[in-house]
Design a protein around this motif. Sequence first.
Motif, PDB file in Angstrom:
ATOM      1  N   HIS A 104       0.842  -1.197   0.000  1.00 19.32           N
ATOM      2  CA  HIS A 104       0.000   0.000   0.000  1.00 19.32           C
ATOM      3  C   HIS A 104       0.875   1.243   0.000  1.00 19.32           C
ATOM      4  O   HIS A 104       1.638   1.480   0.934  1.00 19.32           O
ATOM      5  N   ASN A 105       0.788   2.022  -1.057  1.00 20.76           N
ATOM      6  CA  ASN A 105       1.583   3.240  -1.252  1.00 20.76           C
ATOM      7  C   ASN A 105       3.077   2.940  -1.358  1.00 20.76           C
ATOM      8  O   ASN A 105       3.906   3.777  -1.029  1.00 20.76           O
ATOM      9  N   ASP A 133       0.574  -1.525  -6.590  1.00 22.84           N
ATOM     10  CA  ASP A 133       0.406  -0.589  -5.488  1.00 22.84           C
ATOM     11  C   ASP A 133      -1.082  -0.522  -5.173  1.00 22.84           C
ATOM     12  O   ASP A 133      -1.866   0.039  -5.937  1.00 22.84           O
ATOM     13  N   SER A 134      -1.476  -1.098  -4.047  1.00 23.42           N
ATOM     14  CA  SER A 134      -2.902  -1.202  -3.750  1.00 23.42           C
ATOM     15  C   SER A 134      -3.555   0.155  -3.511  1.00 23.42           C
ATOM     16  O   SER A 134      -4.760   0.297  -3.701  1.00 23.42           O
ATOM     17  N   ASN A 148     -10.555   8.060   2.889  1.00 24.46           N
ATOM     18  CA  ASN A 148      -9.271   8.522   2.358  1.00 24.46           C
ATOM     19  C   ASN A 148      -8.414   7.410   1.775  1.00 24.46           C
ATOM     20  O   ASN A 148      -7.299   7.649   1.327  1.00 24.46           O
ATOM     21  N   MET A 149      -8.890   6.175   1.814  1.00 22.21           N
ATOM     22  CA  MET A 149      -8.212   5.010   1.225  1.00 22.21           C
ATOM     23  C   MET A 149      -6.904   4.654   1.922  1.00 22.21           C
ATOM     24  O   MET A 149      -6.105   3.890   1.388  1.00 22.21           O
ATOM     25  N   LEU A 178      -7.263  -6.449   0.087  1.00 21.82           N
ATOM     26  CA  LEU A 178      -7.380  -6.706  -1.352  1.00 21.82           C
ATOM     27  C   LEU A 178      -8.383  -7.817  -1.644  1.00 21.82           C
ATOM     28  O   LEU A 178      -9.168  -7.725  -2.594  1.00 21.82           O
ATOM     29  N   LYS A 179      -8.377  -8.865  -0.837  1.00 24.46           N
ATOM     30  CA  LYS A 179      -9.338  -9.957  -1.022  1.00 24.46           C
ATOM     31  C   LYS A 179     -10.769  -9.443  -0.858  1.00 24.46           C
ATOM     32  O   LYS A 179     -11.658  -9.773  -1.652  1.00 24.46           O
ATOM     33  N   HIS A 180     -10.993  -8.649   0.184  1.00 23.11           N
ATOM     34  CA  HIS A 180     -12.326  -8.124   0.429  1.00 23.11           C
ATOM     35  C   HIS A 180     -12.771  -7.199  -0.707  1.00 23.11           C
ATOM     36  O   HIS A 180     -13.910  -7.287  -1.184  1.00 23.11           O
TER      37      HIS A 180
END
Length: 248
Positions: A104-105, A133-134, A148-149, A178-180
């Motif tokens: 992430h980021n 990059d999620s 805000n992710m 990511l799965k959700h």
Amino acid sequence: MEGFNPGQEGSAEIVFFDIETTVPNRAGQRFWVLEFGAIVVCPRNLVELESYSTLIKPKDLSAVALRSGRCDGITRDAVADAPGFEDVADKIFSLLNGRIWAGHNIQRFDCVRIKEAFSDIGRPPPVSAGIIDSLGVLTEKFGKRAGNMKMASLATYFGLGQQKHRSLDDVRMNLEVLKHCATVLFLESSLPSILNGSWQSPPTITTRSRSSAGKSTCREETSRKSSSPPSVGYQRSVPYTRGSLGKV
């Protein structure tokens, strides 16, 4: 990509990784890596194959706060006896080099810090086979439904608990998020006329129960979406141009 051999061992695997760093509080200060954590997963079923984490003692120990201002608990005392980056560089290199990097980021933050850390010890950095990059992927595909992710916001949205800001915990949470998200997007694409846009109101699902008379009745329940192993698509690079350069 330079330095990458497509035939090398592990080239098809995905490595989710995360680093924790010092937080510069004045101009001229730099980031120092304090912790590295990673899990290697099979891209076919997202099963965890290997994990690794370590605290890291920075060259400038005074840059580490005596008391952690965050919930990570990484203090000066905690890293004082940890190995230096040069002592764990071989392991980190073997985990990252030639694999698909995910996190992430990571493109704006973690990847930069890794390159800096290898440069500090005079070694070439590992090379990825691609980057997922999620933050960029989910901002584009999942929208602003989770606010805000940031990882903490996404975890709250899916009821996964609080983000711990410890590397290994965060990468495992990243995979679950990511799965959700993939599950929700899959369901929405399956029934677009019914499910698309439903996230704008409180998330509910309709289930059926049997009444004492044998008839089906409906009730609404607060949705806690379960995870289902999706297929993660690979991207060479997923840029993210909004937000700050710090960890999220």
